[in-house]
Each structure stands twice: as C-alpha cells, then as structure tokens.
Design an enzyme around this catalytic site. Structure first.
Site, PDB file in Angstrom:
ATOM      1  N   GLY A 127      -7.427 -14.401  -6.684  1.00 24.32           N
ATOM      2  CA  GLY A 127      -7.785 -13.832  -5.385  1.00 24.32           C
ATOM      3  C   GLY A 127      -6.830 -14.199  -4.265  1.00 24.32           C
ATOM      4  N   ALA A 128      -5.593 -14.560  -4.595  1.00 21.21           N
ATOM      5  CA  ALA A 128      -4.636 -14.961  -3.566  1.00 21.21           C
ATOM      6  C   ALA A 128      -3.608 -13.869  -3.275  1.00 21.21           C
ATOM      7  CB  ALA A 128      -3.931 -16.246  -3.979  1.00 21.21           C
ATOM      8  N   GLY A 129      -3.836 -12.689  -3.836  1.00 18.55           N
ATOM      9  CA  GLY A 129      -2.903 -11.589  -3.586  1.00 18.55           C
ATOM     10  C   GLY A 129      -1.642 -11.703  -4.416  1.00 18.55           C
ATOM     11  N   TYR A 179     -10.366  -1.433  -0.497  1.00 14.82           N
ATOM     12  CA  TYR A 179      -9.078  -0.957  -1.028  1.00 14.82           C
ATOM     13  C   TYR A 179      -9.191   0.521  -1.406  1.00 14.82           C
ATOM     14  CZ  TYR A 179      -4.938  -0.689  -4.009  1.00 14.82           C
ATOM     15  OH  TYR A 179      -3.735  -0.316  -4.568  1.00 14.82           O
ATOM     16  N   GLU A 194      -7.796  -1.351 -14.610  1.00 12.09           N
ATOM     17  CA  GLU A 194      -8.378  -1.551 -13.270  1.00 12.09           C
ATOM     18  C   GLU A 194      -9.200  -0.332 -12.857  1.00 12.09           C
ATOM     19  OE1 GLU A 194      -8.006  -4.176 -11.153  1.00 12.09           O
ATOM     20  OE2 GLU A 194      -6.378  -5.306 -12.071  1.00 12.09           O
ATOM     21  N   SER A 213     -12.148 -18.248 -22.147  1.00 12.27           N
ATOM     22  CA  SER A 213     -11.421 -18.527 -20.917  1.00 12.27           C
ATOM     23  C   SER A 213     -11.403 -20.044 -20.715  1.00 12.27           C
ATOM     24  CB  SER A 213     -12.107 -17.845 -19.726  1.00 12.27           C
ATOM     25  OG  SER A 213     -11.623 -18.427 -18.534  1.00 12.27           O
ATOM     26  N   ASP A 218       1.749  -3.991  -9.330  1.00 12.08           N
ATOM     27  CA  ASP A 218       1.499  -5.322  -9.884  1.00 12.08           C
ATOM     28  C   ASP A 218       1.807  -5.378 -11.373  1.00 12.08           C
ATOM     29  OD1 ASP A 218       0.545  -5.529  -7.350  1.00 12.08           O
ATOM     30  OD2 ASP A 218      -1.564  -5.708  -7.911  1.00 12.08           O
ATOM     31  N   HIS A 267       0.832  -1.217   0.000  1.00 14.18           N
ATOM     32  CA  HIS A 267       0.000   0.000   0.000  1.00 14.18           C
ATOM     33  C   HIS A 267       0.862   1.260   0.000  1.00 14.18           C
ATOM     34  CE1 HIS A 267      -3.946  -1.931   0.361  1.00 14.18           C
ATOM     35  NE2 HIS A 267      -3.299  -2.864   1.045  1.00 14.18           N
TER      36      HIS A 267
HETATM   37  C1  GLA Z   1      -2.855  -4.481  -4.801  1.00 16.12           C
HETATM   38  C2  GLA Z   1      -2.731  -3.321  -5.776  1.00 16.12           C
HETATM   39  C3  GLA Z   1      -1.313  -2.750  -5.778  1.00 16.12           C
HETATM   40  C4  GLA Z   1      -0.832  -2.446  -4.366  1.00 16.12           C
HETATM   41  C5  GLA Z   1      -1.090  -3.641  -3.452  1.00 16.12           C
HETATM   42  C6  GLA Z   1      -0.767  -3.340  -2.007  1.00 16.12           C
HETATM   43  O1  GLA Z   1      -2.090  -5.569  -5.227  1.00 16.12           O
HETATM   44  O2  GLA Z   1      -3.065  -3.721  -7.080  1.00 16.12           O
HETATM   45  O3  GLA Z   1      -1.262  -1.594  -6.592  1.00 16.12           O
HETATM   46  O4  GLA Z   1      -1.418  -1.270  -3.865  1.00 16.12           O
HETATM   47  O5  GLA Z   1      -2.431  -4.082  -3.510  1.00 16.12           O
HETATM   48  O6  GLA Z   1       0.580  -3.095  -1.857  1.00 16.12           O
END
Ligand code: GLA
Length: 384
Positions: free
Chosen positions: A120-122, A221, A159, A67, A171, A34
């Site tokens: 969805g796993a970050g 977010y 996005e 897909s 990302d 963040h």
């Molecule tokens: C998500 C967002 C990124 C970043 C992270 C937190 O992955 O897409 O831009 O803000 O959260 O670090």
C-alpha cells in the site's frame, strides 16, 4: 530479502522438498502518473524490492499457497468458481485463471512467498506478486510460450477481473521488463518502449513513505478512469479519431468544456498536461538538465493534488517540506491517496532533508515516515 528465508519456510511448510524460486520487483515512476490508461507515456523503473516465491507442482488440481509474511495458508482449485476469499490469494488465483484463459495448462502446485516491497505504499506490491506468478507459471506449465507483454497483461487482467481495480499497464510492465540501472519510457498507446540509463550524477532518488495506506482507494481510482472516459466520449462527437486523452490537446478540451462536468474537465486537464511533462522530462534528462526534471515533478504534484485530487494532507505536507528544504523535485508517486513521494535530491542536501522531513512529519502527524533509497534493478526472473 533472502532466498534462503523463503526456501526454509517452503520446506518447513510443505513436504520437505524444494521447488523453483522466482522473483519480481515493485517499481518507482519518475513521472507520468494516471497516464497509462489514457494511452499516454509513463517513465517507471523496477526496484530492488519485490516478491520471492518458491513453487513446486504437486500433481493435484489444487494450489496450496502460504503467505510467509501474513502467516496465512489457503488452498484453492483452478476453476472460475474456486476463487479464494483472502485478498492476497486472489492475486495468485487470478494469475492462474488468466494464464489458463491464454491456453496454459496450469496444474496444482505448492507455493510459499514473502516480500519486502511495502504494501500500500504506491510501489506496486500487487504487480510484483502477479508478475512473479505469471512469469513462473509460464515457465513451469507454459513452455514459455506467453511473451513478456502478455505476461504483463495477465497481471493487469488479474486486477481488472479478480481484484476490482481497473488499472493501466505501467506497474506490471515495469515489474516484468525492468532492467538494472535503467528507467523505461513506455508509450501506452503503441506499447513501444525505450530504456534510459539513469545515473543522475550528484543526485539521489529517495522515497518518503507517508505510511498512509491506500488500499481502500480502488473505487476512487476507478472513478478517475471513468472521468477520463467521459471526456473521451464528449471529444469523440467532434473528433471521432480520439481514442484516448492522449489523442487530445488542451484546445480540443476547451471546445467540449460545456459538455463535461467541471470535475471531469479538471481530470482531463491534468492528464493532457502530464503526458506532455513526460516528454519534457525525457528531453531534459538527455541534456542532463535536472533542474527542469525537478520542476516538472513539482508540477505533477500540483496537478495530482489540485486537479486530479489523488493526494492527501500528509503527501502535500511531505511535498511542501521537500520544497522548503530546496529538494530539486518531489511529488506523490503511483496511484495516490497515500503511499510515497518520490524525491530528486542533491547529494549534499540528502542528510539534511532526511533529518528535517523525519522531524517535521513526526511533529505534525505524530507518526514516523519511512525513507527508502531507490535502487533500479532487474525485472521478473528465476533465481534458482
Ligand atoms: C496505479 C496503477 C497504474 C497507474 C498508476 C498511476 O499504480 O496500477 O496502472 O495508473 O496507479 O500512474
């Protein structure tokens, strides 16, 4: 994941012809969460999991997209009003629109894609999807005239404008610029970046996936981002030069404490500390001091859990188990609200930790966590 697998589905689904195959990865982030939309530092790397897509221009004005994983087929036009409903297709549509806005004459194409980066796993499965198509369309329709930073911004703008998440650049940057064996420190204010070869002798980086999905987290977010902007606005009254929280110190923040909500204050406190932690981790890495790296990771987890409030019960539990097992560093990774923890684990502790975390997580929550070893790999590219 295999190229042949995607190709066989592409051939089967369309008219038997082949196209060009592209890939783009998901990412990990060692530290700096963040911080990107606050003009701070991030420290990501691309991973060996991502999206593979085959694409072939079809001489029409329609995109025909399949897909493979969801067994879902969607057709859409390329004008603003043609946005498809399926969320996975909106990413591809958004990328087409953002490329068109940048002067690329995108035409219709057939495409099929699949991925092995968990959703969805970050780990930024959406950035992997966006970057795959941004890279591909630039090559197929744009004579590569869009530079790599702009390709990352195409994904970010997708996005923002088509998926409702006001994300930062980390990302998409990681997915496009990734390099095998290296993490990257990006300064999100100047956009300067540096590759850091990452071979922590005697340690492994491992992700523990809580399997809590974070897909409903976009409004939370966006709310975090608003908090940061509120604090910047308060700071600007005294310090007009402040554009991002990156430009502020804790002393400056203390001066506006009465003018911001308690919640916004906590958010800003976390961000200012987190930006400094990235720099501390870089220094520690240069000295081979993994104990400090790990300690900073735990501090990040505390901050994300207690000040930024983007953790959850499962992730806090995973963090506690890591600490109990003597893992060097552990924290929630990515946007939060679910997904993975990233763990820096001594090799000799690895199997005990995995066993313990599996067992204790299962007992506590009645579900299985997933384990992924991190392999740092290359960014977006053409495969064949
Ligand atoms: C998500 C967002 C990124 C970043 C992270 C937190 O992955 O897409 O831009 O803000 O959260 O670090």
């Amino acid at each position: 994941m295999e190229i042949e697998y995607v190709r066989s589905r592409f051939i089967k689904h369309f008219d038997g012809l082949t196209g060009t195959v592209y890939t783009s990865p998901g990412r990990v982030n060692l530290i700096g969460e963040h911080t990107d939309y606050n003009g701070g530092f991030v420290f990501p790397g691309a991973v060996d999991k991502g999206i593979i897509a085959e694409i072939r221009p079809n001489d029409t004005d329609k995109v025909k997209a399949y897909s493979i994983d969801q067994k879902d087929y969607v057709e859409f036009g390329l004008n603003e009003e043609d946005a498809p409903r399926a969320s996975w297709a909106r990413y591809i549509f958004g990328v087409c629109r953002e490329m068109i806005k940048r002067g690329v004459e995108v035409k219709g194409f057939n495409t099929a894609f699949a991925g092995d980066v968990p959703l969805g796993a970050g780990m930024s499965s959406s950035a992997a999807l966006e970057s795959t198509y941004a890279y591909a369309l630039n090559e197929l329709f744009g004579e590569n005239k869009i530079d790599k930073f702009e390709l990352a911004k195409v994904g970010q703008a997708t996005e923002h404008n088509y998926c409702g998440v006001k994300c930062g650049i980390m990302d998409q940057f990681a997915s496009i610029f990734g390099k095998k064996g290296s993490l990257m420190r990006l300064d999100c204010r100047s956009m300067e970046y540096k590759y850091y070869p990452f071979e922590p002798t005697g340690y492994k980086l491992v992700l523990v996936d809580s399997v809590v999905k974070h897909e409903l987290a976009s409004s939370a977010y966006n709310k975090r981002r608003e908090s940061c902007e509120n604090v910047v606005a308060a700071l600007q009254k005294k310090y007009p030069e402040v554009q991002f929280l990156r430009d502020a110190t804790m002393d400056m923040l203390a001066e506006v404490k009465a003018e911001v909500s308690e919640e916004d204050y906590m958010r800003a406190e976390y961000v200012i500390e987190e930006i400094q932690r990235v720099l501390d981790v870089c220094d520690a890495l240069e000295k081979g001091d993994y104990e400090t790296v790990g300690q900073k990771m735990y501090e990040t987890h505390q901050g994300m859990s207690k000040l930024y409030e983007v953790s959850c019960e499962e992730l806090d539990f995973l963090n506690d188990v890591a600490f109990d097992c003597g893992v060097t560093g552990s924290r929630v990774m990515g946007g939060g609200f679910g997904g993975c923890t990233i763990n820096l684990v001594k090799e000799e502790l690895y199997s005990t930790f995995i066993k313990e975390v599996r067992q204790r997580y299962g007992e506590k929550f009645g579900k299985r966590c997933k384990i992924y070893d991190v392999v740092i790999d290359d960014g977006a590219r053409r495969l064949i």
